[in-house]
Every structure is written in C-alpha cells, then in structure tokens.
Design an enzyme around this catalytic site. Structure first.
Site, PDB file in Angstrom:
ATOM      1  N   THR A   1      22.787 -70.041  -2.224  1.00 54.39           N
ATOM      2  CA  THR A   1      21.545 -69.924  -1.358  1.00 54.39           C
ATOM      3  C   THR A   1      21.053 -68.537  -1.274  1.00 54.39           C
ATOM      4  OG1 THR A   1      22.643 -70.417   0.531  1.00 54.39           O
ATOM      5  CG2 THR A   1      21.868 -72.190  -0.384  1.00 54.39           C
ATOM      6  N   GLY A   2      21.980 -67.671  -1.552  1.00 49.98           N
ATOM      7  CA  GLY A   2      21.545 -66.097  -1.175  1.00 49.98           C
ATOM      8  C   GLY A   2      20.710 -65.756  -2.569  1.00 49.98           C
TER       9      GLY A   2
ATOM     10  N   GLU B   1      21.093 -63.382  -4.884  1.00 53.47           N
ATOM     11  CA  GLU B   1      21.790 -63.333  -5.928  1.00 53.47           C
ATOM     12  C   GLU B   1      22.466 -64.323  -6.658  1.00 53.47           C
ATOM     13  OE1 GLU B   1      24.363 -60.069  -6.868  1.00 53.47           O
ATOM     14  OE2 GLU B   1      22.611 -58.813  -6.332  1.00 53.47           O
TER      15      GLU B   1
ATOM     16  N   LYS C   1      24.596 -75.321   4.645  1.00 54.41           N
ATOM     17  CA  LYS C   1      23.519 -75.807   3.707  1.00 54.41           C
ATOM     18  C   LYS C   1      23.732 -77.129   3.126  1.00 54.41           C
ATOM     19  CE  LYS C   1      21.568 -71.852   5.066  1.00 54.41           C
ATOM     20  NZ  LYS C   1      21.379 -70.643   4.277  1.00 54.41           N
TER      21      LYS C   1
ATOM     22  N   ILE D   1      32.406 -62.330  -8.267  1.00 54.84           N
ATOM     23  CA  ILE D   1      31.579 -61.082  -8.565  1.00 54.84           C
ATOM     24  C   ILE D   1      31.255 -60.273  -7.572  1.00 54.84           C
ATOM     25  CG2 ILE D   1      29.093 -60.789  -9.249  1.00 54.84           C
ATOM     26  CD1 ILE D   1      30.763 -62.736 -11.242  1.00 54.84           C
ATOM     27  N   THR D   2      31.510 -60.473  -6.248  1.00 54.46           N
ATOM     28  CA  THR D   2      31.186 -59.803  -5.093  1.00 54.46           C
ATOM     29  C   THR D   2      31.984 -58.349  -5.331  1.00 54.46           C
ATOM     30  OG1 THR D   2      31.213 -61.515  -3.700  1.00 54.46           O
ATOM     31  CG2 THR D   2      31.323 -59.701  -2.491  1.00 54.46           C
ATOM     32  N   GLU D   3      31.190 -57.230  -4.938  1.00 51.26           N
ATOM     33  CA  GLU D   3      31.742 -55.770  -5.012  1.00 51.26           C
ATOM     34  C   GLU D   3      31.890 -55.644  -3.575  1.00 51.26           C
ATOM     35  OE1 GLU D   3      29.113 -53.001  -6.740  1.00 51.26           O
ATOM     36  OE2 GLU D   3      30.742 -51.480  -6.394  1.00 51.26           O
TER      37      GLU D   3
ATOM     38  N   GLU E   1      39.770 -47.923 -17.639  1.00 50.42           N
ATOM     39  CA  GLU E   1      39.152 -46.975 -17.151  1.00 50.42           C
ATOM     40  C   GLU E   1      40.639 -46.063 -16.188  1.00 50.42           C
ATOM     41  OE1 GLU E   1      35.893 -48.566 -15.189  1.00 50.42           O
ATOM     42  OE2 GLU E   1      36.957 -48.661 -13.148  1.00 50.42           O
TER      43      GLU E   1
ATOM     44  N   HIS F   1      33.770 -47.317  -9.009  1.00 54.28           N
ATOM     45  CA  HIS F   1      34.839 -48.366  -8.609  1.00 54.28           C
ATOM     46  C   HIS F   1      35.814 -47.936  -7.613  1.00 54.28           C
ATOM     47  CE1 HIS F   1      33.974 -50.616 -12.843  1.00 54.28           C
ATOM     48  NE2 HIS F   1      33.065 -50.801 -11.780  1.00 54.28           N
TER      49      HIS F   1
END
Lengths: 289, 381
Positions: free
Chosen positions: A17-18, A20, A43, A96-98, A209, A247
C-alpha cells in the site's frame, strides 16, 4: 530454465500500500509476474491494483498460496518484515529496502541458518527471469530471454551490463541483484551455484564491488566447482580507503582488505577475465558463447 | 559515523567503564584551566577524526603549566591530515604498566558480531592482525542472545590476560558489547585499555563508529552527526541527502546507483582523467534533486568538467533532462562543460528534451566519460 523465479512463482508484496510498493506491484503485474497478494498490517481487506491485501504474510500465504515475497517496507520496519516472511516458510524472500540497520540484518542472518528460505538482498533491485517473472524494481524492457546468467551487487550497474548484452543480441536466463549491504542473504556463491546447476545458463556475468571478501570467496568457488565460464567486473578501483561509496557495504577498510585489486587478482587467478569497462563484460561473454 | 574520543568516553563513563578524568577545551586558557584542575602529567589530545594522531603531533604530554600552554598553542588550530583542530581533550596522564586491546565489530563474512581482545594493545591493531593474527583472541556472538558472560571471560583468558586483571577486562568487554548493541555501533574499541601502576584498569582511548542506517532510532547520536562532516561540501551533501565523497581530481561525476557511479569514477581514471567526487543522486530523482546535484558539483572549486551518467530504472530520463535544463538555464554562462548520458526508462524522451546549447550529449557511458575527461584537460590548461 531459470533460477529462483519463473512463471510458477506466486508473489506476496509486503508494503504493497506504500508508494513504492504500489508502483512496483503495477510494474511487476504488467511484466507478467503472478502477484497474488499484498501484506500490510491494518490494511487487510483492501485491494491494490486488483491484488487482495491481508494483514499478515501468513494469511496471504494461506489464502493465495504464495511461495515468494517482495519486501518494500521502510527500513525501520523491514527487518521485522523479513522475519515475518522467513517464519512463513516461503521459498524466496526478496528485500528491496535500502538502509536496514546492520544489527537487524545480523539477527535476520542468524534466522536464515534455521530455515530453508532463500533471501535476496536487502538493498537490491531484485531478480528477473526475462519473459516470465520479475520480483523487484528492475526495468523489464532492457532484459531479453536467453542463456546468460547475471549476478551483481549493484542495481544500475546491472542495467548497464544487461543493456550491453541485449544490444549484442545476448539474452539472459535470470539476473539477480544480490544487494550492496554488508550483510546479505544470497551471496555470489549461492547465485553461482544455482547458475551452474541450470542447464540453460551457458555463461555468467558477475559484477562485484569493493568491500568485504565475497568476491574473493566466489573466485575460489569458481576455480574449484564450476564449468560454466564467468566474466567479471569490479567497481571501485578508484575508491579511497575508509570512505563509504554509497552502498553501506562498499568500503575499503584501513588495512587494505576488500580492495578492487585483491578481488580482480583473485578472479583472474580463478580464470575469470575481469573487464576494464562495463561494455567489455558483454564482449567477454560473447567470446564464451 | 564516527564519534569523537570525548563523545565516546562520555558514553563509556556513563556505562561504568573507568576513564581518566578529562575536560574538553577550545582555547589556550581553557586548556590551562583544565590542567589547573586535573594536575600533571596531563595529555592534550586533538579531537579530530583521524587515526595516528600521536605521530602526527596531535597528542602532547604536559608536565607543567608552561608545557600545557605550548601543547595547546601548537595543537589548537593545527591542520591534522586535512582537519583543522578546534577542540582538544585535556586528560589526566596515566602511569601504566601494560596496554591491552578490547573491541567489538561486525564480522561481515560471518554476518555476526565478534568480540576481540589482545594483550598487544597501544599499537595499530590492524597491523597486529596482519603480522600476528594469533595475538588477537576472537569470540563470535549470536546477536539474538548477546555476549554471554562466559564468552567474555573465555576471550579474555584466550588472549592471555593475567588472572589478576581478567575479571576487570572481561567486565569492560561485556559493557562494550552492551553499548555496541544499544547504540547501533558498527565498531567499538578501546585501544589501549591501560593497567595502571596501582593495578587499576582504565580506558585510555575510545573509538565508536555508529551505523548511519540506524540513526533514525538513535536521536542523541544523530545530533552529533553535524560534527562529523569533513568539509563544507560534505555538509552540503548531507543537507541535500546525497551520498557524496569528495576526491582530489577535476572531473565532477553525477550518477544514480552506487555501483554505476563507482564504475563511472573508475572509467574517468581509466581514460586518463581524475575523479573529483562520488555523487549518487539515488533512485527516482526528480528535477529539483538533479539541480541540487549540479549545484553540489559546481560548488567544488577543483571541478573543471562534469559528466552526468543516469541509467533509469525507477529514475526517469525525462525528469533528469528537465532538471538539468532548469538548473543550467539559471546561469548566464555555464560554469563548467557538462556531458550527459541518459539510458533506460524514458531516456529517449529525455534526450529530446535536453537543451544541447547547454550540454554535450553522448550515447554511451564510455563516450561520455572520454569527452568529459577531454573537457577537463582543456579547461585545466
């Protein structure tokens, strides 16, 4: 064939529901992903983009037979959301969250050793099997089905390498963004192992990396266990020690571990060519095929 | 985010870890007032975020008021590896017979915290780790349970700490782990823990790094962040909310996604240029954010040329193009040449919108970087 996700993957979106969550649910549906449910506390009973929302992941799994989740929950609550998904015995969780605090991820990491679920991420673009399903935020239009596997710590660098591949007419079996945090679920080795076992994957592009020692360990794994050819790229050759390059995981410590040089030489020693520029990755892959 | 020694010591002292008596001072008079109270010998220690302060002249011992004045004069205002020292910690000198190392950090490979103790304290512990790894005893910690008291004892015994100090050192270690957890630290260490000639155990230095991703639930520590910026540009980046690192070259770099921005820096170097900065605008950047990014890079006097490299996933090329146009249209003359490369979501729309009177456009990453490097060389001449 593919690894981790395909046409049969049934997805619950945590945080649907957010802003993103909603936007990317629509994008995933448009790509053809079976998004079967959303889960957001308080929700339950709502609908987002035609997808029914439940209060808990448990309910969503029961009602819609989901076997994977994608987490779009804000960082303060994301550790808890991943725990909820792990405790529901899903096959796959994509976070996915950063910006999830590292100590929260240390607790999640401990839990991962006790369950059979694969976690991808956090702080990652997700995973896509072109033409079948995408779980995450990757732009579907640059991918094409084919026979090259891709695994990367970075999102946009993945897109860069994929577009170079696709421009050359080289498609992908599955592309996995494993994430740029110090503690992540699926590692390079886990992804390489899955690609090695996939008969359709004929070559693999691996984008690492600076920071940590995952690439060095992957190099050792490749040398000892793999027949599928791998081409590499390492970002951060010019990064100064002690500075976090975006990162949370991309930092060269004062004692010189985690440097680009150490990763490149480990990969070269394992017979993996490491490209000087992103577009040379596609050239190396083309030579393998 | 790294705390200053005095900040970390305040936190240690509050938790019951013994630290030498000390006072913070920002003037010569302040230092003299402090030594009058603390007595001699006293250490005058620069409060800046650099390792090796002692060797660089940032720590001096004073055995008299005159020496304290000299130390304050030489340290306050000095440039220590690029930092100007504006505060010193004046601390009671400790007469010690031995020095240990005690710390807790995150073991990335294992994905869990690790406690470390060594009797080879007082020196660069990373050098010890390299030359004599067995000299550092380690104990991994299950984050769900924390450091068990038996583990704190075990690692202290394993390190070879003499029996008469083992109890005090393991008690300090247990407190350190509690602080590590409660403050969302990424590292916490005392190097050295000193054994005084009176057989007391005391924390003579204090290092504490905080996980920036956890500052949302550490409001007291977040207030200290203001102190941690190295220069005005990094402060500005903090206000804009960018991931930014200033480097020493003259080609400014703006991009989206940490990996791709790093790769762009590397390419600048590969084609013979020198990167001026790392700037990641993040995902989904809108026009105003793009303008702020240009403002950041133009504010750096070292920058002679700029390359913009955006691969849109959730970031839209048309939004980026709009932001670049708007930001550049405000200038009578473009301060530095800007090369733009857009790919991915809505890149074609973006390319059409871009005002090519103001920017140079290239289709590939490699071409864009080569052109920006050439521009930088030309401007620098």
């Amino acid at each position: 064939m593919s690894v981790f996700v395909d046409n049969d993957t049934r997805v619950v979106v945590q945080g649907i529901t957010g802003g993103e969550g909603k936007f990317h649910t629509e994008q995933m549906l448009e790509y053809g992903t079976n998004v079967v449910a959303g889960a957001v506390p308080g929700k339950g009973g709502q609908e987002v983009a035609g997808v029914p929302v439940y209060d808990t992941v448990d309910e969503a799994v029961d009602a819609e037979d989901a076997n994977a989740s994608v987490v779009f929950v804000p960082p303060a609550f994301a550790g808890d959301a991943v725990f909820e998904a792990l405790d529901t015995n899903l096959d796959l969780v994509v976070a996915i969250t950063e910006g999830i605090p590292t100590q929260d991820m240390a607790k999640v990491n401990k839990r991962l050793t006790e369950v059979d679920t694969n976690l991808i991420g956090p702080n990652c673009p997700g995973i896509i099997t072109p033409g079948e399903a995408k779980l995450g935020i990757l732009p579907g239009n640059i991918f094409e089905a084919g026979n090259v596997g891709l695994v990367s710590r970075s999102g946009t660098l993945t897109y860069q390498v994929v577009s170079n591949l696709t421009d050359r007419g080289i498609g992908q079996t599955t592309a996995i963004g494993i994430g740029g945090d110090p503690i992540i679920g699926t590692s390079f080795i886990d992804a390489l192992e899955a690609f090695e076992a996939d008969p359709e994957t004929d070559a693999i592009a691996m984008c690492g990396e600076i920071g940590g020692e995952d690439e060095e360990q992957a190099a050792k794994y490749i040398a000892e266990n793999m027949d599928t050819p791998v081409a590499g790229f390492i970002a951060g050759r010019t990064a100064p020690p002690g500075k976090r390059m975006g990162h949370a995981g991309a930092i060269v410590s004062g004692s010189g571990t985690g440097t680009a040089d150490s990763k490149i030489s480990a990969l070269n020693d394992a017979g993996v060519p490491v490209a000087d520029t992103p577009s040379e990755v596609a050239e190396a892959i083309e030579e393998f095929l | 985010m790294r705390l200053h020694e005095y900040q970390a010591k305040e936190i240690f002292a509050e938790a019951g870890i013994p630290v030498p008596e000390s006072q913070l001072a920002d003037s010569v008079d302040g230092v003299l007032d402090a030594v009058d109270e603390i007595g001699y010998p006293a250490a005058v220690k620069a409060q800046v975020h650099v390792g090796g302060r002692g060797k660089a002249g940032g720590i001096k011992i004073a055995t008299s008021r005159e020496e304290a004045r000299e130390a304050a004069d030489s340290i306050l205002g000095m440039d220590l590896k690029g930092y100007t020292v504006d505060r010193v910690l004046v601390e009671q000198g400790v007469d010690f017979v031995d020095e240990y190392y005690v710390g807790v950090t995150m073991d990335r490979g294992e994905g869990e915290p690790v406690a470390m103790v060594s009797t080879k304290g007082g020196v660069d512990i990373e050098a010890v780790a390299e030359d004599d790894p067995d000299a550092i005893a380690q104990e991994h910690i299950d984050p769900a349970f924390g450091l068990h008291p038996y583990q704190a004892r075990k690692v202290v015994y394993d390190a070879g700490v003499p029996a008469e100090y083992a109890r005090d050192v393991s008690s300090i270690l247990s407190t350190l782990y509690e602080l590590y957890e409660a403050n969302d630290a990424s590292d916490i260490e005392i190097n050295p823990v000193m054994i005084t000639s009176d057989d007391d155990v005391i924390a003579a230095d204090a290092v504490m790094n905080i996980d920036e991703d956890a500052l949302f639930r550490q409001p007291d520590l977040a207030e200290m962040e203001e102190d941690s910026y190295q220069n005005d540009l990094e402060r500005k980046a903090g206000e804009y909310g960018f991931d930014y690192v200033r480097l020493s070259g003259n080609t400014g770099i703006i991009g989206n996604g940490a990996g791709l921005v790093m790769a762009t820096l590397d390419l600048v170097d590969y084609y013979g240029g020198t990167p001026a900065n790392f700037l990641d605008v993040g995902g989904g950047a809108k026009a105003d954010r793009i303008g702020n990014a240009l403002d950041m890079v133009f504010s750096d006097e070292n920058v002679d040329s700029v390359v913009f490299n955006i691969f849109g996933g959730i970031t839209r090329g048309d939004e980026v193009a709009k932001g670049i146009n708007e930001a550049l249209e405000d200038f009578d003359e473009i301060p530095k040449p800007v090369v733009v490369r857009l790919a991915g979501t809505n890149a074609e729309e973006g390319m059409e919108i871009l005002n090519t009177d103001l920017v140079q456009v290239e289709a590939t990453l490699e071409d864009a970087v080569q052109r920006a490097v050439a521009n930088a060389e030309e401007v620098a001449q």
